[in-house]
Scaffold this active site. Structure first.
Site, mmCIF file in Angstrom:
data_model
loop_
_atom_site.group_PDB
_atom_site.id
_atom_site.type_symbol
_atom_site.label_atom_id
_atom_site.label_comp_id
_atom_site.label_asym_id
_atom_site.label_seq_id
_atom_site.Cartn_x
_atom_site.Cartn_y
_atom_site.Cartn_z
ATOM 1 N N ASP A 169 -34.173 -68.617 -32.934
ATOM 2 C CA ASP A 169 -35.021 -68.352 -31.776
ATOM 3 C C ASP A 169 -36.260 -69.238 -31.811
ATOM 4 O O ASP A 169 -37.055 -69.184 -32.751
ATOM 5 C CB ASP A 169 -35.428 -66.873 -31.777
ATOM 6 C CG ASP A 169 -35.995 -66.406 -30.451
ATOM 7 O OD1 ASP A 169 -36.732 -67.178 -29.818
ATOM 8 O OD2 ASP A 169 -35.698 -65.262 -30.055
ATOM 9 N N HIS A 196 -33.132 -68.337 -28.322
ATOM 10 C CA HIS A 196 -33.716 -67.407 -27.370
ATOM 11 C C HIS A 196 -32.991 -67.510 -26.025
ATOM 12 O O HIS A 196 -32.715 -68.599 -25.549
ATOM 13 C CB HIS A 196 -35.199 -67.767 -27.192
ATOM 14 C CG HIS A 196 -36.016 -66.709 -26.537
ATOM 15 N ND1 HIS A 196 -36.543 -65.646 -27.223
ATOM 16 C CD2 HIS A 196 -36.404 -66.567 -25.257
ATOM 17 C CE1 HIS A 196 -37.238 -64.888 -26.405
ATOM 18 N NE2 HIS A 196 -37.167 -65.434 -25.196
#
Length: 232
Positions: A170, A201
């Site tokens: 992420d 993400h």
């Protein structure tokens, strides 16, 4: 069937809109879909529509209504992505939770006092965690929630089931933050964490460049099973 529902704030001083998707038959329960930093856009509405197809009443409140009501952004367009990041910086998260609490009340009324869950993405994932710690929601799910390490001191207040999906690569949640989430939450009896190695993400977005289909399907199936167990 979809519609827009006006939801009164907790103090009845104003109201804000929520996108609502209704199932064909009596709802199993209600689920609040908590937006990313891009507003209640087409992807969030599609999340609601999918939940309605599974038999839930789904509501996506416009949490940016105090800043810019009805805003919809596309994260694949650079200036719109930046606009979303700017909105994140000015958004009052505590007021957002109060609006989610108002939405919980409205949702419960819509399902005759039945169970209400919440699922959120990005900013919404963080708010799903805060909803689990600060409201009487029956079950919550957060996807790639940001800055949860700053909220671990609230974990003692989690009284009902919470699931968090963590993207291993992420760009907004680094490895140290992910490790802190595990250290702070793995032993909690009401919390389950799922890791998705190599995913970034936004991997479970409904559309656009960020989607990673296999990981999205796995996370969404886990979410469906979680809500079936805890909401009915």
């Amino acid at each position: 069937m979809s519609e827009t529902l006006a939801i009164p704030t907790l103090d009845d001083s104003a109201q804000f809109d929520a996108y609502v998707a209704r199932p064909a038959a009596t709802p199993r329960a209600a689920i609040i879909v908590i937006q990313e930093i891009f507003g209640v856009n087409a992807g969030i509405r599609r999340k609601c529509d999918r939940l309605a197809a599974d038999g839930y009443l789904a509501l996506a409140p416009d949490l940016f209504w105090r800043i810019e009501p009805g805003i919809e952004l596309d994260p694949d367009i650079p200036d719109q992505l930046q606009r979303g990041l700017d909105l994140f910086g000015t958004f009052d998260q505590d007021m957002g939770i109060r609006d989610i609490e108002a939405t919980i009340r409205a949702a419960r009324a819509q399902v005759g006092g039945g169970r209400v869950g919440a699922v959120g993405y990005c900013l919404g994932g963080r708010l799903a965690y805060m909803t689990a710690t600060r409201t009487d929601i029956d079950a919550s799910v957060g996807y790639y929630a940001v800055a949860i390490d700053q909220l671990l001191h609230e974990s003692h207040a989690i009284a009902r089931p919470l699931m968090l999906h963590i993207a291993g690569e992420d760009g907004f949640v680094d490895a140290a933050t992910q490790a802190a989430m595990h250290a702070g939450l793995d032993a909690h009896p009401k919390v389950v964490l799922h890791d998705y190695p190599g995913e970034d993400h936004g991997f479970a977005t409904e559309m656009g460049k960020r989607r990673s289909d296999a990981a999205a399907q796995l996370a969404d199936q886990r979410t469906a099973d979680f809500f079936a167990e805890h909401l009915g």
